[in-house]
Scaffold this motif. Structure first.
Motif, PDB file in Angstrom:
ATOM      1  N   LEU A  31       0.830  -1.208   0.000  1.00  0.00           N
ATOM      2  CA  LEU A  31       0.000   0.000   0.000  1.00  0.00           C
ATOM      3  C   LEU A  31       0.861   1.253   0.000  1.00  0.00           C
ATOM      4  O   LEU A  31       0.368   2.353  -0.272  1.00  0.00           O
ATOM      5  N   THR A  32       2.163   1.099   0.311  1.00  0.00           N
ATOM      6  CA  THR A  32       3.099   2.232   0.357  1.00  0.00           C
ATOM      7  C   THR A  32       4.429   1.799  -0.246  1.00  0.00           C
ATOM      8  O   THR A  32       4.700   0.603  -0.396  1.00  0.00           O
ATOM      9  N   ASP A  33       5.272   2.763  -0.577  1.00  0.00           N
ATOM     10  CA  ASP A  33       6.643   2.453  -0.967  1.00  0.00           C
ATOM     11  C   ASP A  33       7.399   1.910   0.253  1.00  0.00           C
ATOM     12  O   ASP A  33       7.117   2.296   1.397  1.00  0.00           O
ATOM     13  N   VAL A  34       8.360   1.020   0.013  1.00  0.00           N
ATOM     14  CA  VAL A  34       9.168   0.440   1.088  1.00  0.00           C
ATOM     15  C   VAL A  34      10.646   0.624   0.740  1.00  0.00           C
ATOM     16  O   VAL A  34      11.128   0.015  -0.221  1.00  0.00           O
ATOM     17  N   PRO A  35      11.381   1.453   1.483  1.00  0.00           N
ATOM     18  CA  PRO A  35      12.813   1.639   1.193  1.00  0.00           C
ATOM     19  C   PRO A  35      13.607   0.367   1.468  1.00  0.00           C
ATOM     20  O   PRO A  35      13.214  -0.465   2.290  1.00  0.00           O
ATOM     21  N   ARG A  36      14.725   0.213   0.776  1.00  0.00           N
ATOM     22  CA  ARG A  36      15.613  -0.934   0.981  1.00  0.00           C
ATOM     23  C   ARG A  36      15.985  -1.069   2.451  1.00  0.00           C
ATOM     24  O   ARG A  36      16.316  -0.098   3.120  1.00  0.00           O
ATOM     25  N   GLY A  37      15.888  -2.292   2.971  1.00  0.00           N
ATOM     26  CA  GLY A  37      16.250  -2.573   4.361  1.00  0.00           C
ATOM     27  C   GLY A  37      15.099  -2.455   5.337  1.00  0.00           C
ATOM     28  O   GLY A  37      15.229  -2.876   6.489  1.00  0.00           O
ATOM     29  N   HIS A  38      13.971  -1.889   4.903  1.00  0.00           N
ATOM     30  CA  HIS A  38      12.843  -1.692   5.806  1.00  0.00           C
ATOM     31  C   HIS A  38      11.882  -2.877   5.756  1.00  0.00           C
ATOM     32  O   HIS A  38      11.947  -3.715   4.859  1.00  0.00           O
ATOM     33  N   LYS A  39      10.996  -2.930   6.737  1.00  0.00           N
ATOM     34  CA  LYS A  39      10.109  -4.064   6.941  1.00  0.00           C
ATOM     35  C   LYS A  39       8.697  -3.752   6.452  1.00  0.00           C
ATOM     36  O   LYS A  39       8.171  -2.656   6.709  1.00  0.00           O
ATOM     37  N   VAL A  40       8.093  -4.726   5.794  1.00  0.00           N
ATOM     38  CA  VAL A  40       6.699  -4.605   5.359  1.00  0.00           C
ATOM     39  C   VAL A  40       5.867  -5.644   6.096  1.00  0.00           C
ATOM     40  O   VAL A  40       6.272  -6.800   6.265  1.00  0.00           O
ATOM     41  N   VAL A  41       4.704  -5.217   6.594  1.00  0.00           N
ATOM     42  CA  VAL A  41       3.821  -6.101   7.352  1.00  0.00           C
ATOM     43  C   VAL A  41       3.108  -7.059   6.402  1.00  0.00           C
ATOM     44  O   VAL A  41       2.560  -6.638   5.379  1.00  0.00           O
ATOM     45  N   LEU A  42       3.116  -8.363   6.748  1.00  0.00           N
ATOM     46  CA  LEU A  42       2.538  -9.383   5.874  1.00  0.00           C
ATOM     47  C   LEU A  42       1.107  -9.746   6.244  1.00  0.00           C
ATOM     48  O   LEU A  42       0.431 -10.447   5.483  1.00  0.00           O
ATOM     49  N   ARG A  43       0.650  -9.308   7.399  1.00  0.00           N
ATOM     50  CA  ARG A  43      -0.757  -9.473   7.790  1.00  0.00           C
ATOM     51  C   ARG A  43      -1.121  -8.337   8.724  1.00  0.00           C
ATOM     52  O   ARG A  43      -0.254  -7.672   9.290  1.00  0.00           O
ATOM     53  N   ASP A  44      -2.404  -8.087   8.886  1.00  0.00           N
ATOM     54  CA  ASP A  44      -2.828  -7.014   9.775  1.00  0.00           C
ATOM     55  C   ASP A  44      -2.336  -7.287  11.197  1.00  0.00           C
ATOM     56  O   ASP A  44      -2.438  -8.415  11.703  1.00  0.00           O
ATOM     57  N   LEU A  45      -1.799  -6.259  11.846  1.00  0.00           N
ATOM     58  CA  LEU A  45      -1.345  -6.358  13.227  1.00  0.00           C
ATOM     59  C   LEU A  45      -2.140  -5.387  14.076  1.00  0.00           C
ATOM     60  O   LEU A  45      -2.255  -4.201  13.745  1.00  0.00           O
ATOM     61  N   ALA A  46      -2.694  -5.892  15.182  1.00  0.00           N
ATOM     62  CA  ALA A  46      -3.434  -5.030  16.104  1.00  0.00           C
ATOM     63  C   ALA A  46      -2.466  -4.338  17.048  1.00  0.00           C
ATOM     64  O   ALA A  46      -1.369  -4.839  17.325  1.00  0.00           O
ATOM     65  N   ALA A  67      -1.732  -4.833   6.628  1.00  0.00           N
ATOM     66  CA  ALA A  67      -0.842  -5.603   5.765  1.00  0.00           C
ATOM     67  C   ALA A  67      -0.474  -4.778   4.538  1.00  0.00           C
ATOM     68  O   ALA A  67      -1.316  -4.090   3.959  1.00  0.00           O
ATOM     69  N   GLY A  68       0.812  -4.844   4.163  1.00  0.00           N
ATOM     70  CA  GLY A  68       1.265  -4.107   2.996  1.00  0.00           C
ATOM     71  C   GLY A  68       1.828  -2.738   3.306  1.00  0.00           C
ATOM     72  O   GLY A  68       2.188  -1.989   2.397  1.00  0.00           O
ATOM     73  N   THR A  69       1.922  -2.400   4.608  1.00  0.00           N
ATOM     74  CA  THR A  69       2.491  -1.108   5.003  1.00  0.00           C
ATOM     75  C   THR A  69       3.828  -1.319   5.707  1.00  0.00           C
ATOM     76  O   THR A  69       4.170  -2.424   6.130  1.00  0.00           O
ATOM     77  N   VAL A  70       4.583  -0.228   5.862  1.00  0.00           N
ATOM     78  CA  VAL A  70       5.893  -0.273   6.508  1.00  0.00           C
ATOM     79  C   VAL A  70       5.729  -0.215   8.024  1.00  0.00           C
ATOM     80  O   VAL A  70       4.906   0.552   8.540  1.00  0.00           O
ATOM     81  N   VAL A  71       6.508  -1.042   8.728  1.00  0.00           N
ATOM     82  CA  VAL A  71       6.595  -0.922  10.180  1.00  0.00           C
ATOM     83  C   VAL A  71       8.024  -0.507  10.514  1.00  0.00           C
ATOM     84  O   VAL A  71       8.982  -1.166  10.114  1.00  0.00           O
ATOM     85  N   ASP A  72       8.170   0.637  11.198  1.00  0.00           N
ATOM     86  CA  ASP A  72       9.492   1.145  11.521  1.00  0.00           C
ATOM     87  C   ASP A  72       9.492   1.737  12.923  1.00  0.00           C
ATOM     88  O   ASP A  72       8.542   1.524  13.703  1.00  0.00           O
ATOM     89  N   HIS A  73      10.538   2.507  13.271  1.00  0.00           N
ATOM     90  CA  HIS A  73      10.695   2.999  14.632  1.00  0.00           C
ATOM     91  C   HIS A  73       9.589   3.950  15.068  1.00  0.00           C
ATOM     92  O   HIS A  73       9.429   4.203  16.263  1.00  0.00           O
ATOM     93  N   THR A  74       8.801   4.460  14.127  1.00  0.00           N
ATOM     94  CA  THR A  74       7.717   5.386  14.482  1.00  0.00           C
ATOM     95  C   THR A  74       6.483   4.666  14.998  1.00  0.00           C
ATOM     96  O   THR A  74       5.594   5.309  15.577  1.00  0.00           O
TER      97      THR A  74
END
Length: 492
Positions: A31-46, A67-74
Motif C-alpha cells: 500500500l506504500t513504498d518500502v525503502p531498501r532494508g525496511h520491513k513490510v507487514v505481511l498481515r494485519d497487526l493489532a 498488511a502491505g504497510t511499513v513498520v518502523d521505529h515510528t
C-alpha cells in the motif's frame, strides 16, 4: 530477489531493494513504498501485537498496522525492560575440526603469539606528550624512508588520558596501553611518558611485566635532555632489530579475529553479519579464535548466546557480562534499552532487539568458550565474548587490546575509521560498496543479489587471509589508525 522473509514464523518481510506501492510481497500488495532494508507487514497487526523477525519478537506495534504497510521505529516499541533472571538451557552445536588446514604469512613472536603486521608503535602514557610522539614518528619515517625492511608502518597512538583519572578509568587506561605493548602486530614499541602524570612510568613498567628490551623501550621526557633526539635514538635501536623480522607460513589456528558492526541497516542481519558468522565458524574449525563484543547490542538476544556457553561457569560469566552492563546504564541514570542510532533507524532497524538479533549473527553457531572483561587478554581458543560498549572505536580498540590481530567490521552506512590493527570494512549493500570504494574492503551486498553464500564466503575467506598475510586494507592505505579508551567516571 526483491525481498526476503527470513524465518517462516516472521510476520514481516525485508525489502532487499526499494519497493513501490503496488508491488506484491508474499502475496500481499504493498500500500506504500518500502525503502531498501525496511520491513513490510505481511498481515494485519493489532495495536500491542508483536512484530516477528528472525523468528523472534523484536517489539510490538504501538498502533494498528495494515498488511502491505511499513513498520518502523515510528510505530514499534521494544518489549525489553528491567533486569532479567536467566537460566542455563544449553543448546550446543559442536563445530568439527576442518579436514583441510589453511595458513597465512605472519610474524611469529618470542612469546608464542603471531603478528600479521610488523610495525613500530609510539605510545604515550599521557595525553601531554601526544605532540612529542607524533613528531618522533614524523621525523623517524623521514629518516628510514626507502630502507624500511620488513617494517610495515611507524605509528603514534595519541589519546587524551593517563592523568586526572581515578579508579576504573585510570586502570582502563593503564590496562589498554599495557595490552598494546604486548600486541604481536608490533615488532617494536616506544613508550613515551611525561614524568609527573598519574600513569607513572615505573608503575606502568610493573603492570606491563617482562618484555624484550631490544624491542620495547620506555622513557620519561622530563628526565632526559633533548627528548626528540633521545626518542629517535631509541627508535633507531628498535628498528635495527624489528626490521629484520620475516613473514613465514603460520597455521590459521594462530589467527584471532574481532567481530564488530556499526552504522547498521536492515540488510546487516541478512548479508554481512551472516557472512561473518560463516567465517567465524570456519576459523573455529581451523582451531582459531573469534571475539564478539558490543554488549548493549546483545540485549534482547543474550539468551541465545548464554545457551551456547560450553558449561555453567561460562554461562555465569556471560550473565555477569550482560547484567554488569545493564547496571552501568542504571547507575548513570540512562535507559537500559536505548533505541538504535538515527543511522540505524534510517537503514531500517527499529528496536534494540532487532539490532541485537542481527548483530549476534556475526559469531555463527559456535560454542562460547571464553568470556573476557574489558581489557582482558585472550586465553581460550574458539568463540569468545568481550565486555565493551557498542561505540565503534572504543569496541574495536578493546577487540585489538584483547589480542585480535584484525577486526572485521560490517556496515550498512559506511565509516572510514581504523583501530590500531587492520580494520576491514564489509558493506551490507552494493550501493555503499560502489559509493565508498576508499572505505569498503569487501561487498557482502551481493548476497541480496542471489549470489550463493558458499561462493561469497570463499572469496571473503581469501580476502581475510590476504590481509592477514600483509595486504593492506583501506584504513591502513588511508593512514586512519586510532585508539579510544572506555571512560565512565570523574576527570579531576
Amino acid at each position: 530477489m526483491k525481498y526476503i522473509k527470513i524465518n517462516p514464523d516472521d510476520n514481516v518481510a525485508v525489502a532487499l531493494q526499494d519497493l513501490q506501492a503496488g508491488d506484491v510481497v508474499e502475496g500481499v500488495t504493498l500500500l506504500t513504498d518500502v525503502p531498501r532494508g525496511h520491513k513490510v507487514v505481511l498481515r494485519d497487526l493489532a495495536q500491542g501485537e508483536n512484530v516477528i523477525k528472525y523468528g523472534f519478537p523484536i517489539g510490538h506495534v504501538t498502533r494498528n498496522k495494515e498488511a502491505g504497510t511499513v513498520v518502523d521505529h515510528t510505530c514499534i516499541k521494544t518489549n525489553l525492560e528491567g533486569l532479567l533472571d536467566y537460566k542455563y538451557s544449553p543448546s550446543l552445536v559442536e563445530i568439527p575440526p576442518a579436514e583441510r588446514k589453511y595458513s597465512f604469512l605472519g610474524f611469529p613472536r618470542a612469546d608464542g603469539q603471531t603478528g600479521i603486521r610488523n610495525q613500530i608503535w609510539v605510545i604515550p602514557t599521557v595525553g601531554c606528550v601526544n605532540g612529542i610522539c607524533e613528531e618522533l614518528v614524523r621525523r623517524f619515517r623521514t629518516e628510514i624512508s626507502g630502507r624500511e625492511g620488513s617494517i610495515d608502518a611507524v605509528v603514534a597512538f595519541p589519546h587524551n588520558y593517563g592523568c586526572s583519572q581515578l579508579g576504573p578509568d585510570h586502570e582502563n587506561t593503564r590496562t589498554i596501553l599495557a595490552d598494546m605493548v604486548h600486541h604481536p602486530n608490533a615488532g617494536g614499541i616506544l613508550v613515551v611518558s611525561l614524568g609527573c602524570e598519574n600513569n607513572q612510568l615505573d608503575a606502568f613498567r610493573t603492570l606491563v611485566g617482562p618484555v624484550d628490551e631490544s624491542r620495547v623501550r620506555m622513557f620519561a621526557t622530563q628526565k632526559v635532555g633533548d627528548e626528540i633526539e633521545y626518542g629517535l635514538q631509541q627508535l633507531r635501536e628498535i628498528f635495527a632489530v624489528a626490521s629484520k623480522d620475516e613473514r613465514v607460513p603460520v597455521p590459521v589456528s594462530e589467527l584471532r579475529v574481532g567481530l564488530k558492526c556499526g552504522g547498521s541497516d536492515g540488510l546487516s542481519g541478512i548479508t554481512a553479519n551472516p557472512l561473518l558468522g560463516v567465517f567465524s565458524d570456519w576459523i573455529v574449525a581451523q582451531g582459531g579464535t573469534t571475539v564478539l563484543t558490543e554488549v548493549p547490542e546483545m540485549f534482547g538476544a543474550e539468551t541465545i548466546l548464554m545457551n551456547r556457553c560450553q558449561d555453567e561457569a561460562t554461562f555465569d560469566k556471560t550473565v555477569s557480562l550482560i547484567n554488569d552492563f545493564k547496571e552501568y546504564f542504571i547507575k548513570q541514570g540512562m535507559p537500559v534499552y536505548e533505541n538504535p542510532s538515527p543511522g540505524n533507524k534510517a537503514g531500517g532497524i527499529s528496536t534494540l532487539e532487532e539490532k541485537s538479533l542481527g548483530c549476534t549473527q556475526k559469531c555463527g553457531k559456535s560454542i562460547v568458550r571464553g568470556v573476557l572483561k574489558y581489557g582482558e587478554r585472550l586465553s581460550a581458543k574458539g568463540l569468545n565474548l568481550l565486555s565493551a560498549p557498542g561505540n565503534d572505536l572504543v569496541a574495536s580498540t578493546a577487540l585489538a587490546a584483547s589480542g585480535c590481530q584484525i577486526v572485521l567490521f560490517t556496515t550498512g552506512r559506511g565509516t572510514p575509521f581504523g583501530s590500531f590493527v587492520p580494520t576491514m570494512k564489509i558493506s551490507t549493500n552494493t550501493p555503499l560498496f560502489e559509493a565508498k570504494p576508499g572505505w569498503i574492503d569487501f561487498n557482502a551486498g551481493v548476497l541480496a543479489q542471489d549470489v550463493p553464500m558458499e561462493e561469497v564466503s570463499k572469496r571473503f575467506t581469501g580476502a581475510v587471509l590476504a590481509a592477514a598475510s600483509g595486504e593492506c586494507v583501506n584504513n591502513e592505505k588511508n593512514g586512519y589508525r586510532e585508539i579510544a579508551i572506555f571512560k565512565s567516571g570523574v576527570t579531576l
